[in-house]
Design an enzyme around this catalytic site. Structure first.
Site, short mmCIF file in Angstrom:
data_model
loop_
_atom_site.label_atom_id
_atom_site.label_comp_id
_atom_site.label_asym_id
_atom_site.label_seq_id
_atom_site.Cartn_x
_atom_site.Cartn_y
_atom_site.Cartn_z
N GLU A 152 2.13 -6.87 9.43
CA GLU A 152 0.68 -6.98 9.63
C GLU A 152 0.34 -8.21 10.46
OE1 GLU A 152 -1.96 -4.98 8.70
OE2 GLU A 152 -0.63 -3.47 7.83
N CYS A 186 9.08 2.33 3.35
CA CYS A 186 7.70 1.89 3.54
C CYS A 186 7.41 2.11 5.02
CB CYS A 186 7.59 0.41 3.17
SG CYS A 186 6.11 -0.38 3.80
N1 DGL Z 1 2.99 1.21 4.45
C1 DGL Z 1 2.92 1.03 3.02
C2 DGL Z 1 4.07 1.79 2.39
O1 DGL Z 1 4.58 2.68 3.03
C3 DGL Z 1 2.80 -0.41 2.68
C4 DGL Z 1 2.35 -0.66 1.28
C5 DGL Z 1 1.75 -2.01 1.02
O2 DGL Z 1 0.61 -2.21 1.44
O3 DGL Z 1 2.39 -2.82 0.34
O4 DGL Z 1 4.47 1.58 1.28
#
Ligand code: DGL
Length: 277
Positions: A152, A186
């Site tokens: 991010e 993720c």
């Molecule tokens: N892209 C999210 C995932 O696939 C991130 C989750 C988070 O905000 O921790 O788990």
């Protein structure tokens, strides 16, 4: 044929890894993307909170008349109960099953690694999905909580020293297990694909859940006659709950496209997606 948009959502920019694949496979589709950047990370939040947030996002996307919902987030996909996803008025796709199917098809030695958020590793959704297909597979999970804030914050360049250091710190945990396949569980993690690949000496097959899910979406829309009939390229609109500028700086690099004119910050908590006046 169905010209309504595809709804794609995540806690932040991670779901763009799915959006990019959907755009490549289905260039005539409109897409509405939602990233809950104001409330991220989801991966360390309680199950009830994640479900509540996901339901708010789903309501918002349904108000945009989407024809299908893609939870492009490992954490939401592994947490949202089937009772919720099965009762939606439009088809719903998560990333866990498509990624597990791909890993099972690719692994030769049945030793599969999963890196994901704390929540996804704790609830073992990837492990369960893998064992449904390959009951004897050994699954080795590793939570990597620092990777979401890292992505991010735009540390996605292949030579980023901080990203390289943190990735290598986490992947050290998997080294003793002789895995031949690794699920990037993720959706933020494929933005670090090259670093992860290099850290593992290119010896492990990486599974990108966004890419696998995009393939499933393509198959589903094709089989159900739900593709867009449009001949021109589809349009994407992006909604987020924190600064559009920050979102766009990562998104524009990752998508190789300036998306600023299509991006809007909204407040989903009070107005369920009403744009601020
Ligand atoms: N892209 C999210 C995932 O696939 C991130 C989750 C988070 O905000 O921790 O788990």
């Amino acid at each position: 044929m169905d010209n309504r948009p595809i709804g794609v959502f995540d806690s932040g920019v991670g779901g763009l890894t799915a959006l990019r694949e959907i755009k490549a496979l289905l260039p005539h589709e409109d897409i509405v993307y939602f990233g809950d950047t104001g409330r991220l990370p989801y991966g360390s939040k309680s199950r009830d909170t994640i479900i509540r947030f996901a339901q708010q996002i789903i309501r918002f996307l349904l108000s945009k008349d989407v024809k299908i919902l893609v939870a492009a987030c490992g954490t939401i996909s592994s947490t949202l109960p089937a009772a919720v996803s099965e009762n939606l008025p439009v088809p719903y796709f998560g990333v866990v099953e498509p990624a597990a199917q791909a890993a099972c098809a690719l692994s030769q030695n049945e030793r599969i690694g999963v890196i994901a958020t704390k929540t996804s590793i704790r609830n073992n959704a990837y492990g369960r999905a893998i064992h449904t297909i390959r009951p004897k597979a050994r699954v080795f999970g590793c939570a990597c909580p620092l990777l979401v804030p890292l992505v991010e914050d735009n540390h996605i360049a292949g030579d980023d020293p901080i990203a390289r250091m943190i990735v290598s710190y986490y992947l050290e945990n998997l080294r003793p297990h002789d895995i031949d396949t690794l699920i990037l569980g993720c959706t933020h993690y494929p933005m670090l694909y090259d670093i992860i690949n290099e850290t593992l000496d290119y010896s492990v097959t990486l599974v990108d859940p966004g890419r696998e899910t995009a393939r499933c979406v393509q198959t589903f829309l094709t089989m159900h006659g739900m593709l867009s009939a449009r001949e021109e390229r589809g349009k994407c609109s992006y909604y987020m709950t924190d600064s559009a500028e920050d979102f766009c700086s990562v998104a524009s690099i990752f998508l190789s496209d300036d998306i600023r004119k299509d991006a809007r910050q909204i407040d989903i908590t009070e107005s369920e997606g009403k744009e601020p006046s």
